[in-house]
Design an enzyme around this catalytic site. Structure first.
Site, PDB file in Angstrom:
ATOM      1  N   LYS A  15     -27.849  62.649 -54.524  1.00 20.62           N
ATOM      2  CA  LYS A  15     -28.689  63.440 -53.115  1.00 20.62           C
ATOM      3  C   LYS A  15     -28.453  64.619 -53.386  1.00 20.62           C
ATOM      4  CE  LYS A  15     -26.829  62.776 -48.790  1.00 20.62           C
ATOM      5  NZ  LYS A  15     -27.036  64.270 -48.092  1.00 20.62           N
ATOM      6  N   ASN A  16     -26.945  65.031 -52.911  1.00 22.43           N
ATOM      7  CA  ASN A  16     -26.027  66.513 -52.883  1.00 22.43           C
ATOM      8  C   ASN A  16     -26.888  67.308 -53.438  1.00 22.43           C
ATOM      9  OD1 ASN A  16     -25.874  65.704 -50.050  1.00 22.43           O
ATOM     10  ND2 ASN A  16     -23.748  65.756 -50.185  1.00 22.43           N
ATOM     11  N   CYS A  32     -24.162  68.912 -34.505  1.00 23.78           N
ATOM     12  CA  CYS A  32     -24.370  68.019 -36.033  1.00 23.78           C
ATOM     13  C   CYS A  32     -23.511  67.219 -35.300  1.00 23.78           C
ATOM     14  CB  CYS A  32     -24.146  68.888 -37.472  1.00 23.78           C
ATOM     15  SG  CYS A  32     -23.473  67.783 -38.938  1.00 23.78           S
ATOM     16  N   ARG A  40     -20.485  73.146 -37.684  1.00 19.84           N
ATOM     17  CA  ARG A  40     -20.998  73.899 -38.851  1.00 19.84           C
ATOM     18  C   ARG A  40     -22.061  75.372 -38.679  1.00 19.84           C
ATOM     19  NH1 ARG A  40     -23.607  68.178 -41.893  1.00 19.84           N
ATOM     20  NH2 ARG A  40     -23.935  70.311 -43.707  1.00 19.84           N
ATOM     21  N   ASP A  43     -17.343  64.024 -47.797  1.00 13.47           N
ATOM     22  CA  ASP A  43     -18.055  62.938 -47.983  1.00 13.47           C
ATOM     23  C   ASP A  43     -17.187  61.404 -48.377  1.00 13.47           C
ATOM     24  OD1 ASP A  43     -19.507  64.780 -46.906  1.00 13.47           O
ATOM     25  OD2 ASP A  43     -20.434  65.693 -49.692  1.00 13.47           O
ATOM     26  N   ARG A  65     -30.152  57.070 -45.677  1.00 16.72           N
ATOM     27  CA  ARG A  65     -30.492  58.725 -45.888  1.00 16.72           C
ATOM     28  C   ARG A  65     -29.730  59.130 -46.753  1.00 16.72           C
ATOM     29  NH1 ARG A  65     -28.808  62.956 -40.874  1.00 16.72           N
ATOM     30  NH2 ARG A  65     -29.271  64.146 -42.929  1.00 16.72           N
TER      31      ARG A  65
HETATM   32  N1  EPU Z   1     -19.171  77.234 -42.863  1.00 14.60           N
HETATM   33  C1  EPU Z   1     -18.923  78.153 -42.119  1.00 14.60           C
HETATM   34  N2  EPU Z   1     -20.355  78.793 -42.643  1.00 14.60           N
HETATM   35  C2  EPU Z   1     -21.047  78.496 -42.660  1.00 14.60           C
HETATM   36  C3  EPU Z   1     -21.244  77.303 -43.696  1.00 14.60           C
HETATM   37  C4  EPU Z   1     -20.281  76.310 -43.225  1.00 14.60           C
HETATM   38  O1  EPU Z   1     -17.476  78.293 -41.219  1.00 14.60           O
HETATM   39  O2  EPU Z   1     -22.617  79.597 -43.028  1.00 14.60           O
HETATM   40  C5  EPU Z   1     -17.825  75.738 -42.718  1.00 14.60           C
HETATM   41  C6  EPU Z   1     -18.400  74.528 -42.813  1.00 14.60           C
HETATM   42  O3  EPU Z   1     -18.790  74.885 -40.837  1.00 14.60           O
HETATM   43  C7  EPU Z   1     -17.164  73.317 -43.156  1.00 14.60           C
HETATM   44  C8  EPU Z   1     -17.232  74.600 -44.237  1.00 14.60           C
HETATM   45  O4  EPU Z   1     -18.002  75.716 -44.232  1.00 14.60           O
HETATM   46  O5  EPU Z   1     -15.630  73.969 -42.543  1.00 14.60           O
HETATM   47  C9  EPU Z   1     -18.160  73.429 -45.915  1.00 14.60           C
HETATM   48  O6  EPU Z   1     -19.510  73.633 -45.449  1.00 14.60           O
HETATM   49  P1  EPU Z   1     -20.479  73.626 -46.388  1.00 14.60           P
HETATM   50  O7  EPU Z   1     -21.705  74.678 -45.515  1.00 14.60           O
HETATM   51  O8  EPU Z   1     -19.855  73.521 -47.444  1.00 14.60           O
HETATM   52  O9  EPU Z   1     -21.193  72.212 -46.177  1.00 14.60           O
HETATM   53  P2  EPU Z   1     -22.763  71.840 -46.227  1.00 14.60           P
HETATM   54  O10 EPU Z   1     -23.035  73.075 -47.437  1.00 14.60           O
HETATM   55  O11 EPU Z   1     -23.152  72.050 -44.690  1.00 14.60           O
HETATM   56  C10 EPU Z   1     -22.706  69.882 -48.147  1.00 14.60           C
HETATM   57  C11 EPU Z   1     -22.816  68.485 -48.587  1.00 14.60           C
HETATM   58  C12 EPU Z   1     -22.499  68.200 -47.174  1.00 14.60           C
HETATM   59  C13 EPU Z   1     -20.788  67.871 -47.742  1.00 14.60           C
HETATM   60  C14 EPU Z   1     -20.758  69.317 -47.612  1.00 14.60           C
HETATM   61  C15 EPU Z   1     -19.174  69.508 -47.683  1.00 14.60           C
HETATM   62  C16 EPU Z   1     -25.066  69.507 -49.194  1.00 14.60           C
HETATM   63  C17 EPU Z   1     -26.824  68.569 -48.476  1.00 14.60           C
HETATM   64  N3  EPU Z   1     -24.295  68.778 -47.696  1.00 14.60           N
HETATM   65  O12 EPU Z   1     -23.252  70.702 -47.113  1.00 14.60           O
HETATM   66  O13 EPU Z   1     -22.624  66.346 -47.613  1.00 14.60           O
HETATM   67  O14 EPU Z   1     -20.156  67.028 -46.839  1.00 14.60           O
HETATM   68  O15 EPU Z   1     -21.967  70.348 -48.218  1.00 14.60           O
HETATM   69  O16 EPU Z   1     -19.260  68.562 -49.541  1.00 14.60           O
HETATM   70  O17 EPU Z   1     -25.117  69.471 -49.955  1.00 14.60           O
HETATM   71  C18 EPU Z   1     -23.217  64.210 -46.780  1.00 14.60           C
HETATM   72  O18 EPU Z   1     -23.609  63.937 -47.673  1.00 14.60           O
HETATM   73  O19 EPU Z   1     -22.675  63.507 -46.225  1.00 14.60           O
HETATM   74  C19 EPU Z   1     -22.540  65.504 -46.596  1.00 14.60           C
HETATM   75  C20 EPU Z   1     -22.729  66.356 -44.941  1.00 14.60           C
END
Ligand code: EPU
Length: 439
Positions: A22-23, A117, A122, A308, A400
Site C-alpha cells: 500500500k505505502n 490524525c 503528523r 505499522d 483501507r
Molecule cells: N513529521 C514531521 N514533519 C513532517 C512530516 C513528518 O515532524 O513534515 C514527523 C511525524 O509526525 C512522525 C515522523 O515525522 O513523527 C515520521 O512521519 P512520516 O512523515 O515518515 O510518516 P508519513 O509519511 O506520514 C508514512 C506511512 C505511514 C507510516 C509512516 C512511518 C504512507 C502513505 N504512510 O506516513 O503508514 O506509519 O510513514 O513509517 O506511506 C500505515 O500504513 O498505517 C501508516 C500510517
C-alpha cells in the site's frame, strides 16, 4: 458497515501470497502525474485507500483504470486541474503525495492540509520546507496549501524531523526535484523500502536519481519524464501481520512473494519471542511452538521494527509468559489499541511513551471497535487467539490497508466471517429513549 466475527483458538496453517505494498503503491500512483505518457503498474493492491487516490487522480485529470491480476493503467488526459479537495485529503493523508508531482508538472498546486490524525499530530512542515527550498512560493489559505513555481530549481534539503526522517515528505520532495533545474541533494532522506520503490519507479520514467536506500539522495532534474511499466514491491507490513497471526495462534505458515531482507528486524523480534523462522527465496516460514516469550519492542524508522507493526506485536506479547515493553519512536502516541486489547483481557498500561504489557495466559473474546488501520489488525490478531467469539467492528479501517485479510486468514484455517454490522446501539432493542426534560 462490515464487522468481522472471529472464533478464536485455531492455529493458522498453510501458504499465503502477499499483496503489493500500500505505502509504495500510493506515492507511485501520485507520482504518475509527472509522466508525459501512460503508466502501467502491476501488483497494485485492491484497497479502499487505492480507490480513494484513484478518485482524487480522476478529479485531477488523470485517468485510472484497473485491469485483471492487480494491474493498473494511469494516464493524464487533462493537465489543467490543480486542486486536491479537503474531502478526499481528510479521508486519506497519503493524498498529500500529489502536492510535489502537481507542483513540478503543472506549476501550481492547491492541496488541502490533511488535518488531525488518530496516530499523532503528523505535521507536514518538512514537506513544505523542502518544496520552498526548491524555489516554490508556498502559502496557506483557508486550510489549503497553495504552492507555485514556474520551474523548480535544485537545492540542498534536510528532511529530518524530531522523530526521524519523513517518508511521504521524502516522496514529495524527490518527485518535485525530478523536473527541477539542476541538482537536488536530500539529506536525512527516509530509507524505507517504499521510498526506494518510488525512486525506482521515477528512474523507470527517466528520472536521474542516485543514493536510494541511503540517507543522502541526489536527483538531477530532467526536462520531462516519459511512460513506464512497473511492478510494486510486496507489502512487508501485510507479511509481518500474517506472520504475527501465525505466531499468536501457535501455527505454522509460509508467506510467499516477499522481499526477505525487508523483514530482518521483524523476523529477529519474532525469533526472540520464541518462533522458528525459515528464510527462503521470496518466502518466509514461521513455526510457533510454545507460548510467546516477552520481547522489548521499539518501533523505529527502517531498518528498525516498523511503527505499522507495533500494535500487532503488542497483541502478540499480551499473551507472553512475562512482561514486555513497547515503545514507538516514530509516532510516540500511537497506542489506540491499548484500551481495546485490555477489553479482550490483556494487561497493558501506558507509562508516558512506553506501554508495559504483562502477559496473560488467555484472552477472552469480546466486541471491540477498531479506530485505525493497524490497531484494527492488532484486534483481529488478538481475536484469533482469544477464547470464544470476538467481533471486530468498523472493519473499513482494516479494508483501507489490507487486501481481503479476512479471506487470507480463512484460507489459513481461521474461523472468521465478515458480516454487515448491526447498528451498535439498536434502539428498538433498548426500547424508545425518553425525551429529555426541558429546563
Ligand atoms: N513529521 C514531521 N514533519 C513532517 C512530516 C513528518 O515532524 O513534515 C514527523 C511525524 O509526525 C512522525 C515522523 O515525522 O513523527 C515520521 O512521519 P512520516 O512523515 O515518515 O510518516 P508519513 O509519511 O506520514 C508514512 C506511512 C505511514 C507510516 C509512516 C512511518 C504512507 C502513505 N504512510 O506516513 O503508514 O506509519 O510513514 O513509517 O506511506 C500505515 O500504513 O498505517 C501508516 C500510517
Amino acid at each position: 458497515m462490515d464487522c468481522l466475527r472471529i472464533s478464536g483458538g485455531v492455529p493458522l496453517r498453510g501458504r499465503v501470497a502477499v499483496s503489493g505494498s500500500k505505502n509504495a503503491a500510493l506515492p507511485i500512483m501520485a507520482a504518475s502525474i509527472l509522466a508525459s505518457g501512460p503508466v502501467s503498474l502491476a501488483r497494485v493492491p485492491d484497497l479502499a485507500d487505492v480507490n480513494t487516490l484513484a478518485l482524487l487522480l480522476g478529479y485531477l485529470g488523470v485517468e485510472v483504470k484497473r485491469g485483471a491480476n492487480s494491474q493498473m493503467r494511469i494516464e493524464t488526459v487533462d493537465a489543467t486541474p490543480i486542486k486536491a479537495d479537503y474531502e478526499l485529503v481528510r479521508r486519506m493523508r497519503a493524498s498529500f503525495c500529489v502536492l510535489g508531482p502537481l507542483l513540478a508538472r503543472r506549476g501550481r498546486a492547491v492541496v488541502s492540509l490533511p488535518g488531525g490524525c488518530k496516530i499523532g499530530t503528523r505535521p507536514v512542515d518538512l514537506h513544505l520546507a523542502g518544496l520552498a527550498a526548491l524555489g516554490a512560493s508556498i502559502r496557506i489559505e483557508h486550510g489549503y496549501v497553495i504552492a507555485e513555481a514556474k520551474r523548480l530549481r535544485g537545492a540542498q534539503i534536510d528532511l529530518c524531523g524530531p522523530c526521524g526522517p519523513t517518508v511521504t515528505g521524502t516522496a514529495n520532495v524527490m518527485c518535485a526535484a525530478t523536473l527541477a533545474r539542476g541538482k537536488t541533494v536530500i539529506t536525512s532522506a527516509a530509507v524505507e523500502p517504499e521510498v526506494v520503490d518510488l525512486g525506482r519507479f521515477l528512474i523507470s520514467l527517466g528520472a536521474n536519481i542516485s543514493g536510494l536506500g541511503t540517507s543522502v539522495i541526489e536527483i538531477v532534474g530532467v526536462e520531462q519524464l516519459a511512460a513506464s511499466d512497473y511492478t510494486i514491491i510486496a507489502d512487508r507490513i501485510e507479511a509481518g501481520t500474517l506472520l504475527i497471526a501465525a505466531a499468536i495462534t501457535g501455527g505454522e505458515i509460509s508467506v510467499e512473494g516477499v522481499v526477505v531482507e525487508h523483514m530482518t528486524a521483524v523476523l529477529n523480534a519474532l525469533e526472540e519471542s520464541g518462533c522458528h523462522i525459515l528464510r527462503g527465496h521470496q518466502q518466509i516460514t514461521l513455526l510457533a511452538t510454545a507460548r510467546p516469550r516477552p520481547v522489548h519492542i521499539c518501533a523505529q524508522p527502517y531498518p528498525g521494527i516498523p511503527t505499522d507493526l507495533q500494535a500487532q506485536f503488542m497483541a502478540l506479547v499480551s499473551l507472553a509468559n512475562g512482561q514486555s515493553t513497547i515503545r514507538d519512536q516514530v509516532f510516540p502516541e500511537r497506542f489506540m489499541q491499548v484500551a481495546e486489547l485490555n477489553r479482550l483481557g490483556a494487561r497493558i498500561e501506558r507509562s508516558g511513551s512506553t506501554a508495559i504489557v504483562r502477559g496473560v495466559r488467555r484472552l477472552s473474546g469480546a466486541t471491540v471497535t477498531a479506530c485505525d488501520l493497524r490497531a484494527s489488525a492488532a484486534l483481529v490478531l488478538a481475536g484469533l487467539a482469544a477464547q470464544r467469539e470476538t467481533i471486530v467492528r468498523r472493519l473499513y479501517h482494516l479494508d483501507r490497508g489490507y487486501e481481503r485479510l479476512d479471506l487470507k486468514l480463512a484460507r489459513l484455517g481461521a474461523n472468521v466471517t465478515r458480516q454487515v454490522e448491526a447498528d451498535a446501539l439498536d434502539m428498538a432493542e433498548l426500547g424508545s429513549v425518553p425525551a429529555l426534560p426541558v429546563v
